[in-house]
Design a protein around this motif. Structure first.
Motif, PDB file in Angstrom:
ATOM      1  N   GLN A 182       0.854  -1.184   0.000  1.00  0.00           N
ATOM      2  CA  GLN A 182       0.000   0.000   0.000  1.00  0.00           C
ATOM      3  C   GLN A 182       0.896   1.242   0.000  1.00  0.00           C
ATOM      4  O   GLN A 182       1.772   1.374   0.853  1.00  0.00           O
ATOM      5  N   VAL A 183       0.664   2.134  -0.955  1.00  0.00           N
ATOM      6  CA  VAL A 183       1.465   3.354  -1.055  1.00  0.00           C
ATOM      7  C   VAL A 183       0.546   4.559  -0.871  1.00  0.00           C
ATOM      8  O   VAL A 183      -0.371   4.768  -1.668  1.00  0.00           O
ATOM      9  N   LEU A 184       0.773   5.321   0.178  1.00  0.00           N
ATOM     10  CA  LEU A 184       0.022   6.543   0.426  1.00  0.00           C
ATOM     11  C   LEU A 184       0.826   7.700  -0.160  1.00  0.00           C
ATOM     12  O   LEU A 184       1.780   8.180   0.438  1.00  0.00           O
ATOM     13  N   GLU A 185       0.429   8.099  -1.374  1.00  0.00           N
ATOM     14  CA  GLU A 185       1.119   9.191  -2.056  1.00  0.00           C
ATOM     15  C   GLU A 185       0.649  10.515  -1.461  1.00  0.00           C
ATOM     16  O   GLU A 185      -0.522  10.861  -1.550  1.00  0.00           O
ATOM     17  N   ASP A 186       1.561  11.262  -0.889  1.00  0.00           N
ATOM     18  CA  ASP A 186       1.196  12.537  -0.271  1.00  0.00           C
ATOM     19  C   ASP A 186       2.396  13.478  -0.376  1.00  0.00           C
ATOM     20  O   ASP A 186       2.834  14.065   0.615  1.00  0.00           O
ATOM     21  N   CYS A 187       2.912  13.593  -1.591  1.00  0.00           N
ATOM     22  CA  CYS A 187       4.182  14.305  -1.756  1.00  0.00           C
ATOM     23  C   CYS A 187       4.051  15.605  -2.516  1.00  0.00           C
ATOM     24  O   CYS A 187       5.028  16.091  -3.094  1.00  0.00           O
ATOM     25  N   TYR A 188       2.844  16.192  -2.529  1.00  0.00           N
ATOM     26  CA  TYR A 188       2.732  17.475  -3.205  1.00  0.00           C
ATOM     27  C   TYR A 188       3.244  18.612  -2.322  1.00  0.00           C
ATOM     28  O   TYR A 188       3.823  19.576  -2.801  1.00  0.00           O
ATOM     29  N   ASN A 189       3.032  18.493  -1.011  1.00  0.00           N
ATOM     30  CA  ASN A 189       3.482  19.552  -0.117  1.00  0.00           C
ATOM     31  C   ASN A 189       3.654  18.972   1.275  1.00  0.00           C
ATOM     32  O   ASN A 189       3.190  17.872   1.562  1.00  0.00           O
ATOM     33  N   ALA A 190       4.316  19.731   2.146  1.00  0.00           N
ATOM     34  CA  ALA A 190       4.540  19.230   3.503  1.00  0.00           C
ATOM     35  C   ALA A 190       4.781  20.381   4.465  1.00  0.00           C
ATOM     36  O   ALA A 190       5.393  21.388   4.115  1.00  0.00           O
ATOM     37  N   SER A 191       4.273  20.205   5.660  1.00  0.00           N
ATOM     38  CA  SER A 191       4.480  21.125   6.776  1.00  0.00           C
ATOM     39  C   SER A 191       4.434  20.277   8.038  1.00  0.00           C
ATOM     40  O   SER A 191       4.045  19.105   7.992  1.00  0.00           O
ATOM     41  N   PRO A 192       4.804  20.821   9.189  1.00  0.00           N
ATOM     42  CA  PRO A 192       4.694  20.027  10.418  1.00  0.00           C
ATOM     43  C   PRO A 192       3.290  19.479  10.650  1.00  0.00           C
ATOM     44  O   PRO A 192       3.127  18.342  11.092  1.00  0.00           O
ATOM     45  N   GLY A 222      -0.264  13.007   7.930  1.00  0.00           N
ATOM     46  CA  GLY A 222       0.128  11.903   7.070  1.00  0.00           C
ATOM     47  C   GLY A 222       0.555  10.682   7.858  1.00  0.00           C
ATOM     48  O   GLY A 222       0.199   9.542   7.524  1.00  0.00           O
ATOM     49  N   LEU A 223       1.316  10.903   8.921  1.00  0.00           N
ATOM     50  CA  LEU A 223       1.762   9.789   9.756  1.00  0.00           C
ATOM     51  C   LEU A 223       0.579   9.161  10.493  1.00  0.00           C
ATOM     52  O   LEU A 223       0.548   7.945  10.705  1.00  0.00           O
ATOM     53  N   SER A 224      -0.393   9.978  10.864  1.00  0.00           N
ATOM     54  CA  SER A 224      -1.594   9.445  11.497  1.00  0.00           C
ATOM     55  C   SER A 224      -2.361   8.565  10.519  1.00  0.00           C
ATOM     56  O   SER A 224      -2.883   7.502  10.889  1.00  0.00           O
ATOM     57  N   ALA A 225      -2.424   9.005   9.253  1.00  0.00           N
ATOM     58  CA  ALA A 225      -3.092   8.192   8.233  1.00  0.00           C
ATOM     59  C   ALA A 225      -2.360   6.876   8.019  1.00  0.00           C
ATOM     60  O   ALA A 225      -2.983   5.821   7.858  1.00  0.00           O
ATOM     61  N   LEU A 255       7.266  12.215  16.029  1.00  0.00           N
ATOM     62  CA  LEU A 255       5.992  11.841  15.403  1.00  0.00           C
ATOM     63  C   LEU A 255       6.042  10.417  14.866  1.00  0.00           C
ATOM     64  O   LEU A 255       5.076   9.661  14.987  1.00  0.00           O
ATOM     65  N   CYS A 256       7.177  10.050  14.278  1.00  0.00           N
ATOM     66  CA  CYS A 256       7.324   8.694  13.743  1.00  0.00           C
ATOM     67  C   CYS A 256       7.219   7.660  14.867  1.00  0.00           C
ATOM     68  O   CYS A 256       6.557   6.626  14.724  1.00  0.00           O
ATOM     69  N   ALA A 257       7.860   7.952  15.979  1.00  0.00           N
ATOM     70  CA  ALA A 257       7.796   7.028  17.113  1.00  0.00           C
ATOM     71  C   ALA A 257       6.373   6.912  17.633  1.00  0.00           C
ATOM     72  O   ALA A 257       5.883   5.808  17.921  1.00  0.00           O
ATOM     73  N   GLY A 258       5.675   8.052  17.725  1.00  0.00           N
ATOM     74  CA  GLY A 258       4.317   8.039  18.238  1.00  0.00           C
ATOM     75  C   GLY A 258       3.327   7.369  17.305  1.00  0.00           C
ATOM     76  O   GLY A 258       2.299   6.859  17.757  1.00  0.00           O
ATOM     77  N   VAL A 288      15.121  11.725   3.387  1.00  0.00           N
ATOM     78  CA  VAL A 288      15.866  12.337   2.291  1.00  0.00           C
ATOM     79  C   VAL A 288      15.921  13.834   2.538  1.00  0.00           C
ATOM     80  O   VAL A 288      14.903  14.446   2.894  1.00  0.00           O
ATOM     81  N   GLY A 289      17.086  14.446   2.351  1.00  0.00           N
ATOM     82  CA  GLY A 289      17.244  15.885   2.565  1.00  0.00           C
ATOM     83  C   GLY A 289      18.033  16.170   3.824  1.00  0.00           C
ATOM     84  O   GLY A 289      17.964  15.419   4.800  1.00  0.00           O
ATOM     85  N   GLU A 290      18.775  17.269   3.786  1.00  0.00           N
ATOM     86  CA  GLU A 290      19.632  17.594   4.923  1.00  0.00           C
ATOM     87  C   GLU A 290      18.835  17.909   6.176  1.00  0.00           C
ATOM     88  O   GLU A 290      19.219  17.523   7.286  1.00  0.00           O
ATOM     89  N   ALA A 291      17.717  18.610   6.046  1.00  0.00           N
ATOM     90  CA  ALA A 291      16.924  18.936   7.228  1.00  0.00           C
ATOM     91  C   ALA A 291      16.296  17.683   7.833  1.00  0.00           C
ATOM     92  O   ALA A 291      16.259  17.519   9.062  1.00  0.00           O
ATOM     93  N   MET A 292      15.851  16.766   6.973  1.00  0.00           N
ATOM     94  CA  MET A 292      15.204  15.556   7.482  1.00  0.00           C
ATOM     95  C   MET A 292      16.217  14.596   8.106  1.00  0.00           C
ATOM     96  O   MET A 292      15.828  13.648   8.808  1.00  0.00           O
ATOM     97  N   ARG A 293      17.497  14.861   7.952  1.00  0.00           N
ATOM     98  CA  ARG A 293      18.516  14.068   8.643  1.00  0.00           C
ATOM     99  C   ARG A 293      18.323  14.176  10.161  1.00  0.00           C
ATOM    100  O   ARG A 293      18.585  13.222  10.910  1.00  0.00           O
ATOM    101  N   LEU A 294      17.843  15.351  10.614  1.00  0.00           N
ATOM    102  CA  LEU A 294      17.582  15.546  12.048  1.00  0.00           C
ATOM    103  C   LEU A 294      16.494  14.609  12.532  1.00  0.00           C
ATOM    104  O   LEU A 294      16.559  14.073  13.645  1.00  0.00           O
ATOM    105  N   ALA A 295      15.462  14.400  11.709  1.00  0.00           N
ATOM    106  CA  ALA A 295      14.389  13.465  12.073  1.00  0.00           C
ATOM    107  C   ALA A 295      14.931  12.049  12.141  1.00  0.00           C
ATOM    108  O   ALA A 295      14.555  11.264  13.033  1.00  0.00           O
ATOM    109  N   CYS A 296      15.799  11.720  11.217  1.00  0.00           N
ATOM    110  CA  CYS A 296      16.411  10.389  11.186  1.00  0.00           C
ATOM    111  C   CYS A 296      17.186  10.133  12.474  1.00  0.00           C
ATOM    112  O   CYS A 296      17.038   9.075  13.107  1.00  0.00           O
TER     113      CYS A 296
END
Length: 451
Positions: free
Chosen positions: A326-336, A342-345, A379-382, A391-399
């Motif tokens: 199952q692929v939930l495509e939600d890559c048009y835009n993103a904010s906190p 998206g993670l809740s979905a 959020l990922c943990a929760g 992917v991306g330098e900023a998202m490295r912090l989430a990783c």
């Protein structure tokens, strides 16, 4: 667009030397032709003034310019101080020729999805015009208004902004009979500094609305639930959590192909509803569309039933199956806020395998960028994510944060590496959430994964 005299279309902008009938308004000279008005807009890379002569050579009736242009006769020009403001005025002048039930949609996130839900509901009652894609700026909104004709009974206009005063210009041109503000989040913090300023900018939509019009607000949003609505308008609230809301969603449950819930409307009763989408954020967007339609006097039962007519657009919250994944495509835009949704979905999907979040950088967060991306790890943990692919330098912090919390996480250098990793790792029974700001081009990951 129905033919209209140039003088009527450009009322308040200047008196044309001749007054032909205009059948189209274009900002791309390649679309110019007989009966068209070419609006010269200077962009970051291209200046429309450089193509004014070409537009006339292709048959354009007139050009709207900011300054004289070599080779372009003055009697074929209408000169204005700001072509973008003029474009909005042109849309507003044309809109005055028609009397559809026109509604406006704005907010930090969820505008386009809410617009699509509104179009689905209103479309059950008559011919409905809607903003195409997310064409919600000073060019897109006038372009939507210019598509009106006598056959349109309803219209849904999405309104975006980057700063103060922009929504005011758009709403005064569109003159909505009712409006929705989806939520006040963290998008545009880079431009406006605080969420309170974002609220102020979004509330400008009231300035174009007539007395007695309904303003539909998200009562689960901390700023909108207490927002001051002008006394001349009708305040209507919707929520999943706030018990004081006028319209609420209850008994929300995931089903095959979507989500079922019960609409509890204080003024009109209870109605069963189904939407072909997953996630609480989609329920909220659907609820707001119902609330607006019902507040405009449309049959409540019919409006609730029409929610199932909703269809997703582009790569927004679109659930597809690929090789048992199952692929939930939600890559048009993103904010906190939309990341949380998206993670809740993803958490709500029924899976026999793993929940994998493929997440990229969020843009336009200003000083909040580092903390906002780090919080994605929490959020990922929760949300019970089994694997984070960042992917991306900023998202490295989430990783890094996810790893600290015990969530398996990998950081990929680019989209190609992420797609290759997913082709190796994703197995039948897994579910993927693929989400990032549009500039991250995550559609490349989807294309390579599906190949």
């Amino acid at each position: 667009m129905q033919p209209v005299a140039l003088s009527e279309l450009c009322r308040g902008l200047g008196r044309p030397a001749h007054d032909p009938m205009i059948t189209s308004v274009v900002t791309d000279s390649r679309a110019a032709g007989p009966g068209s008005l070419f609006v010269c807009i200077k962009g970051a890379r291209v200046d429309g003034h450089d193509y004014a002569a070409a537009a006339l050579a292709q048959g354009a009736a007139a050009v709207l310019v900011q300054h004289p242009v070599d080779g372009v006769p003055e009697d074929r020009c209408i000169r204005v101080a700001d072509p973008l403001d003029a474009m909005i005025a042109i849309g507003g002048n044309y809109r005055e020729k028609f009397s559809p039930v026109l509604v406006g949609v704005t907010g930090s996130v969820g505008k386009t999805t809410t617009k699509e839900f509104c179009a689905a509901v209103l479309g059950a009652f008559g011919k409905t015009l809607k903003t195409e894609g997310n064409q919600n700026n000073e060019i897109g909104v006038p372009n939507t208004l210019l598509r009106l004709d006598d056959s349109v009974r309803y219209a849904v206009v999405e309104m975006g902004m980057q700063g103060m005063g922009e929504i005011e210009k758009l709403t005064r041109a569109a003159r909505p009979c009712g409006a929705i503000i989806t939520m006040i989040g963290q998008s545009h913090l880079e431009q406006l500094g605080t969420r309170e300023n974002i609220l102020k900018a979004k509330m400008e939509i009231c300035l174009g609305m007539p007395d007695g019009a309904p303003l539909v607000l998200n009562a689960d949003n901390d700023l909108l639930c207490t927002a001051r609505v002008p006394a001349r308008l009708r305040r209507v609230t919707f929520a999943m959590e706030n018990p004081d809301a006028d319209v609420r969603a209850a008994d929300v449950r995931a089903e095959a192909g979507g989500t079922s819930f019960t609409i509890e409307d204080r003024a009109r009763g209870r109605f069963a509803a189904f939407i072909p989408a997953v996630g609480a954020h989609n329920v909220m967007d659907a609820l707001s569309a119902y609330a607006l339609a019902a507040s405009l006097g449309l049959d409540a039962q019919r409006a609730a039933e029409a929610l199932r007519r909703f269809t997703t657009t582009g790569h927004r919250q679109h659930l597809v199956q690929c090789r048992g994944v199952q692929v939930l495509e939600d890559c048009y835009n993103a904010s906190p806020d939309s990341m949380r949704a998206g993670l809740s979905a993803l958490a709500g999907l029924c899976v026999s395998g793993r929940r994998i979040a493929v997440l990229g950088d969020m843009f336009e967060l200003g000083p909040a960028e580092r903390e906002a991306h780090r919080a994605v790890g929490d959020l990922c943990a929760g949300a019970g994510v089994d694997l984070l692919v960042a992917v991306g330098e900023a998202m490295r912090l989430a990783c890094e944060r996810a790893q600290q919390l015990g969530v398996p996480a990998v950081h990929c250098a680019d989209n190609a590496e992420a797609a290759a990793f997913l082709r190796r790792e994703a197995k039948e029974g897994d579910a993927l959430l693929v989400k990032a700001s549009h500039g991250m081009a995550f559609e490349e990951i989807l294309r390579d994964f599906y190949a």
